[in-house]
Scaffold this motif. Structure first.
Motif, PDB file in Angstrom:
ATOM      1  N   PHE A  66       0.788  -1.231   0.000  1.00  0.00           N
ATOM      2  CA  PHE A  66       0.000   0.000   0.000  1.00  0.00           C
ATOM      3  C   PHE A  66       0.828   1.293   0.000  1.00  0.00           C
ATOM      4  O   PHE A  66       0.316   2.357  -0.347  1.00  0.00           O
ATOM      5  CB  PHE A  66      -0.949   0.011   1.203  1.00  0.00           C
ATOM      6  N   HIS A  67       2.102   1.218   0.395  1.00  0.00           N
ATOM      7  CA  HIS A  67       2.900   2.441   0.494  1.00  0.00           C
ATOM      8  C   HIS A  67       4.233   2.364  -0.250  1.00  0.00           C
ATOM      9  O   HIS A  67       5.039   3.289  -0.151  1.00  0.00           O
ATOM     10  CB  HIS A  67       3.144   2.792   1.964  1.00  0.00           C
ATOM     11  N   GLY A  68       4.461   1.275  -0.950  1.00  0.00           N
ATOM     12  CA  GLY A  68       5.672   1.173  -1.767  1.00  0.00           C
ATOM     13  C   GLY A  68       6.962   1.123  -0.970  1.00  0.00           C
ATOM     14  O   GLY A  68       8.000   1.611  -1.445  1.00  0.00           O
ATOM     15  N   TYR A  69       6.944   0.532   0.223  1.00  0.00           N
ATOM     16  CA  TYR A  69       8.171   0.431   1.013  1.00  0.00           C
ATOM     17  C   TYR A  69       9.217  -0.356   0.224  1.00  0.00           C
ATOM     18  O   TYR A  69       8.906  -1.321  -0.475  1.00  0.00           O
ATOM     19  CB  TYR A  69       7.907  -0.290   2.338  1.00  0.00           C
ATOM     20  N   TYR A  70      10.483   0.082   0.396  1.00  0.00           N
ATOM     21  CA  TYR A  70      11.572  -0.619  -0.289  1.00  0.00           C
ATOM     22  C   TYR A  70      12.663  -0.924   0.734  1.00  0.00           C
ATOM     23  O   TYR A  70      12.407  -0.935   1.940  1.00  0.00           O
ATOM     24  CB  TYR A  70      12.068   0.229  -1.471  1.00  0.00           C
ATOM     25  N   LEU A  71      13.882  -1.166   0.280  1.00  0.00           N
ATOM     26  CA  LEU A  71      14.941  -1.643   1.163  1.00  0.00           C
ATOM     27  C   LEU A  71      15.134  -0.814   2.431  1.00  0.00           C
ATOM     28  O   LEU A  71      15.249  -1.387   3.517  1.00  0.00           O
ATOM     29  CB  LEU A  71      16.269  -1.739   0.390  1.00  0.00           C
ATOM     30  N   PRO A  72      15.194   0.530   2.380  1.00  0.00           N
ATOM     31  CA  PRO A  72      15.410   1.286   3.616  1.00  0.00           C
ATOM     32  C   PRO A  72      14.321   1.059   4.651  1.00  0.00           C
ATOM     33  O   PRO A  72      14.603   0.846   5.839  1.00  0.00           O
ATOM     34  CB  PRO A  72      15.424   2.751   3.144  1.00  0.00           C
ATOM     35  N   GLU A  73      13.044   1.111   4.205  1.00  0.00           N
ATOM     36  CA  GLU A  73      11.934   0.930   5.146  1.00  0.00           C
ATOM     37  C   GLU A  73      11.889  -0.500   5.683  1.00  0.00           C
ATOM     38  O   GLU A  73      11.686  -0.718   6.888  1.00  0.00           O
ATOM     39  CB  GLU A  73      10.598   1.259   4.467  1.00  0.00           C
ATOM     40  N   ILE A  74      12.083  -1.481   4.782  1.00  0.00           N
ATOM     41  CA  ILE A  74      12.017  -2.879   5.221  1.00  0.00           C
ATOM     42  C   ILE A  74      13.167  -3.188   6.179  1.00  0.00           C
ATOM     43  O   ILE A  74      12.998  -3.912   7.165  1.00  0.00           O
ATOM     44  CB  ILE A  74      12.042  -3.831   4.005  1.00  0.00           C
ATOM     45  N   ALA A  75      14.347  -2.629   5.905  1.00  0.00           N
ATOM     46  CA  ALA A  75      15.480  -2.815   6.816  1.00  0.00           C
ATOM     47  C   ALA A  75      15.159  -2.244   8.194  1.00  0.00           C
ATOM     48  O   ALA A  75      15.478  -2.854   9.231  1.00  0.00           O
ATOM     49  CB  ALA A  75      16.728  -2.136   6.241  1.00  0.00           C
TER      50      ALA A  75
END
Length: 343
Positions: free
Chosen positions: A299-308
């Motif tokens: 829903f928010h397009g999280y990528y490597l920085p957010e998932i980390a």
């Protein structure tokens, strides 16, 4: 007897320095110097360098003309700096997230987070508790354990981590009348099925999608269907094999080597690791963390920085639970040590 004072682990000290620095961002206003280029002579010739102009520092002002403070949040989307992604941003250091540097940083952080989770022994306690509850219902044990490990392979790339569980599980299944091969099917082959058909494994799928430049979790429904099909196939195959071996143990290629377990196995001597309230909280943390990751990506397009950052939070929260509830006699230093080993 005086209690020995233990020096905090380096990672623990750094963590609290980061927290302290983050708190200061809410108290100290933002400001900057005017910069200028100067030239200076070296043995190699004239060089240019950018330096601040003495006495030129000025605070940034808000709409009311007052000094502006920009507090760093605990979690931030869009790749912005936050307290919980300081490890990722520190390793990447301005590099693009899709490059090898960002991927390596992501793998280290994710592995470190699960290192903390495994240190709590919540996973071992949960499996042993399930085995205990299915005692006398061996037919339920195989599909349940197989499904659990396959899910581990699919969700967080469980593979080599299953080897210690084999040491626990194999004597138990041999004592039930099966063989070592059945135990390997249940706790290792299952993880490989999950790994191969994963829709969100951070160590393979997320990295491959990042390199390819496609959205994270793209094609998830197709992969989930594959995971269901091959996991079901693996369960059926394992149950048929186990039934055949139980009927005639000598058919097993590990019959001779399993003799040690058959002779010495005693159900009441199996490791009795109590499934405590703290272990349940760790499982809840994992469940909520994984749900948060899926929600953020979809829903928010999280990528490597957010998932980390999300994995960092999962690891820290699990470690705090482990210390509070003394799971596996964990200490604050053990959180840092487990992170290093996991990474």
């Amino acid at each position: 007897m005086k209690k020995k004072i233990r020096i905090p682990d380096t990672y623990v000290i750094i963590f609290f320095v980061v927290v302290f620095a983050a708190i200061l961002t809410y108290l100290i206003p933002v400001g900057s110097f005017t910069m200028e280029k100067i030239q200076y002579a070296t043995e190699a010739g004239m060089k240019t360098r950018t330096v601040p102009v003495p006495g030129s520092f000025k605070y940034a002002l808000n709409d009311l003309g007052q000094p502006l403070t920009k507090g760093i949040p605990i979690f931030a989307a869009g790749g912005d700096m936050s307290v919980t992604n300081y490890i990722f941003e520190g390793l990447v250091s301005g590099d693009k997230w899709g490059t090898a540097v960002g991927i390596i940083a992501f793998i280290l952080i994710t592995g470190g987070a699960f290192g903390i989770i495994l240190k709590t022994k919540a996973v071992e306690a949960g499996i042993l508790n399930m085995i205990k509850k299915t005692k006398g219902s061996e037919a339920l044990l195989i599909p349940l354990v197989f499904l659990l490990f396959s899910l581990g392979g699919a969700v967080f790339g469980m593979g080599e981590e299953a080897i210690p569980f084999a040491m626990i599980l194999i004597p138990i299944v041999v004592g039930m009348g099966y063989d070592s091969i059945t135990g390997i099917f249940m706790c290792y082959i299952s993880t490989q099925i999950g790994f191969a058909t994963s829709w969100m494994n951070p160590f393979s799928v997320a990295i491959a999608q990042g390199v390819a430049g496609v959205p994270v979790l793209s094609g998830a429904m197709f992969r989930i269907v594959m995971w269901i099909f091959f996991t079901a196939f693996g369960i059926i195959y394992t149950m048929r094999y186990a039934k055949k071996v139980k009927a005639n143990p000598e058919l097993s290629i590990s019959y001779e080597t399993d003799k040690f377990f058959r002779d010495d196995f005693k159900a009441d001597e199996a490791e009795d690791l109590e499934f405590k309230f703290g272990h349940k909280l760790v499982f809840l943390t994992i469940f909520l963390g994984m749900s948060w990751i899926v929600w953020g990506v979809v829903f928010h397009g999280y990528y490597l920085p957010e998932i980390a950052a999300q994995f960092t939070i999962m690891g820290i929260v699990s470690g705090i639970i482990g210390v509070i509830f003394k799971l596996n006699d964990m200490t604050v230093n053990d959180i840092a040590i487990s992170f290093r080993k996991g990474a």
